[in-house]
Scaffold this active site. Structure first.
Site, short mmCIF file in Angstrom:
data_model
loop_
_atom_site.label_atom_id
_atom_site.label_comp_id
_atom_site.label_asym_id
_atom_site.label_seq_id
_atom_site.Cartn_x
_atom_site.Cartn_y
_atom_site.Cartn_z
N TYR A 98 1.07 -1.74 -0.40
CA TYR A 98 -0.02 -0.33 0.22
C TYR A 98 1.07 1.33 -0.05
O TYR A 98 0.02 1.94 -0.71
CB TYR A 98 -0.64 0.10 1.34
CG TYR A 98 -1.92 -0.51 0.88
CD1 TYR A 98 -3.13 -0.57 -0.20
CD2 TYR A 98 -2.16 -2.25 1.17
CE1 TYR A 98 -4.61 -1.34 0.31
CE2 TYR A 98 -3.05 -3.14 1.32
CZ TYR A 98 -4.20 -2.43 0.43
OH TYR A 98 -5.58 -3.28 0.65
N GLU A 140 -7.61 -7.68 5.98
CA GLU A 140 -6.88 -8.86 4.96
C GLU A 140 -6.45 -9.35 5.76
O GLU A 140 -6.62 -10.59 6.00
CB GLU A 140 -6.08 -8.02 3.74
CG GLU A 140 -6.71 -7.61 2.54
CD GLU A 140 -6.26 -6.11 1.85
OE1 GLU A 140 -4.63 -6.90 1.86
OE2 GLU A 140 -6.46 -5.61 0.99
#
Length: 398
Positions: A98, A140
């Site tokens: 990310y 996640e």
């Protein structure tokens, strides 16, 4: 929620950013793949990159998330992001990636919007990005824990023990772990990712629903070959069709996916079209194994009966359920399915019980049409769930 400082900035700039988001994501991917070419080769779907679907999906998710923060500041985004998180987990996405996305996305925003990107604008959109990213990272992490895998370590080797041609364009593969252990549990409706090495050395990944009930020592996936698309679309399904045989070993992920059969005894509608029937088949198989007395309405649409993968199996499973009915629609019904209707699915023609929970899977036009019909029939929006094969371009359009 957005801070008091950022909310008015996002509200003022969302139309501008939204109008340019397609150009921003186009440049973002160009920058990302120039920096990390292995991501296009081994992680991202090259077919969806080539036809622009992945770029549209990213744009849709960012704009939808920002709009949700403004319109529903007290709501958590988990329900909206659950599908994305499951897809990421099935690919083995890790939290550190990310930061890489952030780097190239904000560089693209600066390049496209130029002087309009003030420090105040950057700070506000940075807040939006990390609210979304951290929500996904949290979801996640939970998915990895529940699957019993470390972050990103979702892969294992599985042997094809049976190949079966279901239709001219659909083939099923029965899989078992090469280490001799059980395949493992999953929830009916979930999918796995399959990583396939292609002739150019790329290791492309695609998702396939598990088309059997849990509880067996083996898994089964059903793969439909994609014909007539712009290359390299369909390259993995074609590779599996042409080359995968019993005895071959595939790299397969743990199961993920949030379109799963609910517990309870409430009535169900399982509506599918084309290869979207595979997760519904797993649900049916599970219901049959349980001997459920739930009311189950099964709807499927296809081009012809010969194109309907697992048609005979679907009929058999419905017959085993005391309160189930099968309703078929084909563009060309033919002699193999005299009970089927011609044309498109007509939900208005069905008797639907009160308190229905609906599950939809198939092409987007099919799901939009069925969802609209169900809403007009009075089925609440929160009782209608769907699964998109590929990037979720429906996100933010409901």
């Amino acid at each position: 929620m957005l801070s008091e400082q950022s909310a008015p900035v996002i509200r003022a700039t969302l139309p501008v950013v939204g109008a340019a988001i397609g150009e921003i994501t186009e440049l973002f991917y160009a920058k990302l793949f120039a920096d990390r070419s292995e991501l296009l080769r081994d992680l991202f779907n090259r077919g969806n990159q080539a036809n622009g679907e992945q770029k549209k999906a990213l744009a849709s998710s960012i704009a939808a998330f920002a709009g949700m923060l403004l319109e529903h500041p007290d709501s958590r985004p988990d329900a909206m992001l659950a599908g994305i998180a499951n897809k990421h987990a099935s690919l083995g996405v890790t939290s550190d990636q990310y930061k890489l996305v952030h780097q190239h996305l904000f560089a693209a925003i600066g390049d496209v919007l130029g002087d309009a990107v003030t420090e105040e604008v950057v700070a506000a959109w940075d807040e939006v990005y990390w609210l979304m990213a951290n929500s996904l990272i949290t979801l996640e992490a939970r998915l990895y824990r529940e699957s019993g895998t470390a972050e990103g370590e979702v892969w294992r080797q599985m042997e094809i023990i049976e190949r079966r041609d279901e239709t001219p364009d659909a083939v099923s593969f029965t899989l078992r772990p090469t280490d001799g252990g059980p395949a493992g549990s999953f929830r009916p409706g979930q999918y796995v990712s399959v990583q396939v090495e292609l002739p150019d050395g790329a290791r492309q990944i695609r998702q396939y629903s598990l088309s059997c009930a849990p509880g067996s020592p083996q898994w089964r996936i059903t793969v439909k070959r994609v014909r007539g698309g712009v290359a390299p679309e369909g390259e993995v399904s074609s590779r599996l069709h042409e080359h995968a045989r019993a005895g071959d070993v595939l790299t397969v992920s743990a199961p993920f996916g949030d379109l799963v059969l609910p517990e309870g005894d409430g009535p169900l509608l399982l509506a599918s079209a084309g290869i979207g029937g595979t997760p519904m088949l797993a649900m049916l198989d599970h219901l049959a194994a349980e001997g459920t007395a739930r009311a189950v309405t099964v709807v499927h649409a296809d081009r012809t009966p010969s194109d309907h993968a697992h048609l005979d199996e679907q009929r058999r499973l419905v017959r085993t359920l005391p309160n189930a009915g099968l309703h078929l629609w084909y563009e060309e019904p033919g002699d193999r399915a005299p009970e089927a209707s011609a044309g498109r699915v007509d939900v208005a023609a069905l008797e639907l019980p009160e308190g229905l929970t609906a599950y939809l899977c198939g092409p987007l036009p099919f799901m939009r049409a069925v969802r609209g019909d169900l809403l007009r029939r009075g089925v609440p929006a929160q009782s209608i769930h769907y699964e998109v094969f590929g990037p979720d371009l429906w996100l933010g359009q409901e």
